[in-house]
Enzyme design. Structure first.
Site, mmCIF file in Angstrom:
data_model
loop_
_atom_site.group_PDB
_atom_site.id
_atom_site.type_symbol
_atom_site.label_atom_id
_atom_site.label_comp_id
_atom_site.label_asym_id
_atom_site.label_seq_id
_atom_site.Cartn_x
_atom_site.Cartn_y
_atom_site.Cartn_z
ATOM 1 N N GLY A 168 0.825 -1.191 0.000
ATOM 2 C CA GLY A 168 0.000 0.000 0.000
ATOM 3 C C GLY A 168 0.860 1.242 0.000
ATOM 4 N N GLY A 169 0.240 2.364 0.307
ATOM 5 C CA GLY A 169 0.956 3.620 0.297
ATOM 6 C C GLY A 169 2.032 3.701 1.362
ATOM 7 N N MET A 170 1.804 3.009 2.493
ATOM 8 C CA MET A 170 2.749 3.107 3.607
ATOM 9 C C MET A 170 3.639 1.890 3.763
ATOM 10 S SD MET A 170 0.416 4.680 6.651
ATOM 11 C CE MET A 170 1.587 4.096 7.846
ATOM 12 N N ASP A 187 -10.544 4.393 6.468
ATOM 13 C CA ASP A 187 -10.101 4.044 5.121
ATOM 14 C C ASP A 187 -10.820 2.771 4.659
ATOM 15 O OD1 ASP A 187 -8.757 4.336 2.763
ATOM 16 O OD2 ASP A 187 -6.909 3.426 3.448
#
Length: 645
Positions: free
Chosen positions: A19-21, A133
């Site tokens: 994911g983004g992180m 989210d």
């Protein structure tokens, strides 16, 4: 990173997502011998204290939750510059992948999935955790159809007052709420808005708001009224449509106020799909349009004008009607003329003068196919996928394109872009190899293009040489060349122990020593113990020999000779004076001092049941002498006496 071992126990096997992180790896816990998922914070964020803090918040938030529809957190740690979380490994796919496979779900299946998600959200909210989210990408589906919510990476306690971190709005643009888009206060109702968007997508196959950029989509969440799902899919029941529209109300006051409320309506609609569901949050403002109420003075003047009209002459009335008709005809004529001019300019003259609307093709290599597809279709460019297996590219990433970057295509024309898309590496599905000969399984696994490795393990159920199990197990899919562990049975485990030294010990001492060595007391010789002393003079097997646990050891007690001339045996009965004073088992110990030796000897030392009393003791008494006897029950002196010859 594959092959690295974290915390001395988690072996990273393969990357399964990201994911983004963070990046997510499938791993094996060497301590508990099970598969887990390990989430690693991306290297570019390890120096950013804010991102590290958010990464830790994910573990703290999720670890406090225990629910069958929430992915469990097992461990959290840090090794060198790596921050990681160990969580439950879910063998399945994301809800987003499931939507892509099926397109549109049957409304009953969609509602059942959303009920599970809503139940998880309800549990989190009761523990003061807002996910913030909720989207199909963060929902995992097991092979049994169980939905599990994951990725609490941006969740915070309800007491937080903002959804921004380091100046950026958190959440996924197609699913987050209007208040998240504005960067305002978000609470439990923000999660319910996102869940409403998920249900919208499940039953229609599309999200309600789309745009050329994230900002455009965010503005639509704030400003635009979504098209009702029932208008896109007329077969959607009215109740399902109403639940979605209540959940995605822009005003938080008009949405469901809790996950429990939404759950109740979801269960109701399963029983009665066509029922109408109202939000129950006040009147609909569209049913009561704003009107101007005249003041008292205006009302009086209005009445007087009416009376004046009634008393006017007929000629004036006719003139007014004629003027009114003329005005109406003039207005209608003007409207028609303006419409014709607008049509000619918009559809005939302007297109001829304006150059065609063009789109410049980008380099899509390495991008996610579904993101590229959405962008091209939003620009009215047709897309054709060509799926191939690729060992280096992850699934759904674009490998190549038939139209070079920089090419200009006409929007809405006959333009088409063919994208070669990776289906990921060739995957092999593991069969059920249990109870098969391990050598045959080795051969089969090699024939599948995999690497077998035999691990020996004891088993009480599987015969020697047969396969107990494999890891990965039955039904799991792995890349070519991957290692497969074959657990070969050694049969039941046989453990050895050493025989303790019992020589010189009493029978009670021998029992304790044997129990410590996981052995049992066997036969006691001689069988007639009348002329014996409670002292072991021989044992079989001998001390120090190695034998199987659970085996027995025979002992031989010391014997003494009894002659008529030297001594006699006196029988004495010992009875309990008050049996109620004792529990079921009683320790009995008898010592004697004979007059001919003057030394204390152990005559008797055993554990007896209360029902074994009265006991008969055989007491040796030397000729022309005496024997002093002491009887102890549970280590306390019970009686003492002297026998004479």
């Amino acid at each position: 990173m594959e092959g690295r071992i974290l915390g001395g126990r988690y072996e990273l096997l393969e990357k399964i997502g990201g994911g983004g992180m963070a990046l997510v790896y499938k791993a094996k816990c060497r301590l508990l011998n099970r598969f887990v998922a390990v989430k690693l914070l991306r290297p570019e964020f390890t120096t950013d204290e804010e991102f590290v803090k958010r990464f830790r918040v994910e573990a703290q938030a999720a670890a406090s939750l225990s629910h069958p529809n929430i992915v469990s957190i097992y461990d959290v740690g840090q090794e060198d510059d790596l921050h990681y979380i160990v969580m439950e490994y879910v063998n399945g796919i994301t809800l987003k992948e499931y939507i892509m496979q099926k397109g549109v779900l049957n409304w009953k299946e969609a509602v059942n999935i959303v009920i599970q998600i809503c139940s998880a959200i309800e549990h989190a909210h009761k523990n003061h955790i807002v996910h913030r989210d909720i989207k199909p990408h963060n929902i995992l589906l097991t092979k049994d159809g169980v939905a599990k919510v994951t990725d609490f990476g941006i969740a915070r306690a309800v007491t937080s007052s903002t959804i921004t971190v380091a100046g950026n709005a958190i959440g996924s643009v197609h699913y987050f709420s209007p208040e998240q888009a504005r960067g305002g206060f978000s609470d439990e109702k923000s999660d319910l808005y996102s869940l409403g968007i998920v249900l919208y997508e499940l039953v229609t196959g599309r999200v309600p708001f789309n745009g050329e950029s994230p900002v455009a989509v965010a503005l639509k969440h704030i400003q635009d009224i979504p098209q009702e799902p029932i208008n896109l899919k007329p077969d959607i029941p009215q109740g399902v449509n109403d639940i979605i529209m209540i959940a995605i109300e822009k005003d938080q006051k008009n949405r469901y106020q809790s996950a429990t409320e939404m759950l109740e309506d979801l269960y109701k609609v399963l029983k009665n799909p066509d029922m109408e569901i109202n939000s129950g949050n006040g009147e609909n403002v569209y049913d009561s349009p704003t009107v101007r109420m005249p003041s008292i003075g205006e009302k009086k003047a209005f009445v007087e004008d009416k009376e004046s009209e009634k008393t006017g002459d007929n000629t004036m009335k006719k003139k007014k009607r004629k003027d009114k008709t003329t005005t109406v005809l003039a207005i209608l004529t003007s409207v028609v003329v303006i419409a014709l001019i607008t049509f000619m300019i918009g559809y005939i003259i302007w297109p001829a003068l304006t150059p065609p609307d063009e789109y410049v093709v980008k380099d899509y290599t390495g991008m996610n196919y579904y993101q590229v597809k959405a962008e091209l279709e939003n620009n009215k460019i047709a897309v054709e996928p060509k799926r191939v297996n690729d060992e280096k590219m992850d699934k759904d990433l674009v490998i190549s394109q038939d139209v070079p970057p920089g090419t200009k295509l006409v929007r809405g024309g006959y333009s088409k872009v063919v994208l070669t898309v990776s289906d990921g590496p060739v995957l092999v599905e593991i069969e059920d190899f249990a109870n098969m000969d391990y050598r045959a399984v080795e051969k089969k696994i090699e024939d599948l293009g995999l690497k077998p490795e035999v691990v020996e393990e004891y088993s009480d159920d599987v015969p020697v040489g047969l396969v107990i199990r494999t890891e990965p197990g039955e039904g799991e899919k792995v890349k070519l060349g991957k290692k497969i562990w074959i657990y070969k049975s050694l049969g039941p485990e046989i453990k050895m122990t050493k025989v303790p030294d019992l020589i010189g010990k009493t029978r009670a001492e021998a029992i304790n020593l044997l129990e410590e060595s996981k052995l049992t007391l066997g036969k006691i010789y001689p069988e007639d113990k009348t002329n014996t002393v409670d002292r072991i003079v021989k044992q079989e097997p001998k001390a120090g020999e190695s034998i199987n646990e659970g085996k027995s050891v025979d002992i031989y007690l010391e014997e003494f000779e009894v002659t008529e001339q030297k001594e006699k045996i006196v029988k004495r009965t010992i009875a309990l004076t008050d049996p109620d004073m004792y529990v079921e088992f009683i320790s009995v110990s008898v010592t004697i001092i004979r007059s001919d030796t003057g030394e204390e000897e152990q005559l008797y030392d055993e554990i007896k049941r209360k029902t074994d009393f009265p006991l008969t003791l055989s007491i040796p008494v030397p000729k022309d002498g005496s024997t002093h006897v002491k009887v102890y029950l549970n280590s306390e002196l019970f009686t003492e006496f002297t026998e004479e010859y």
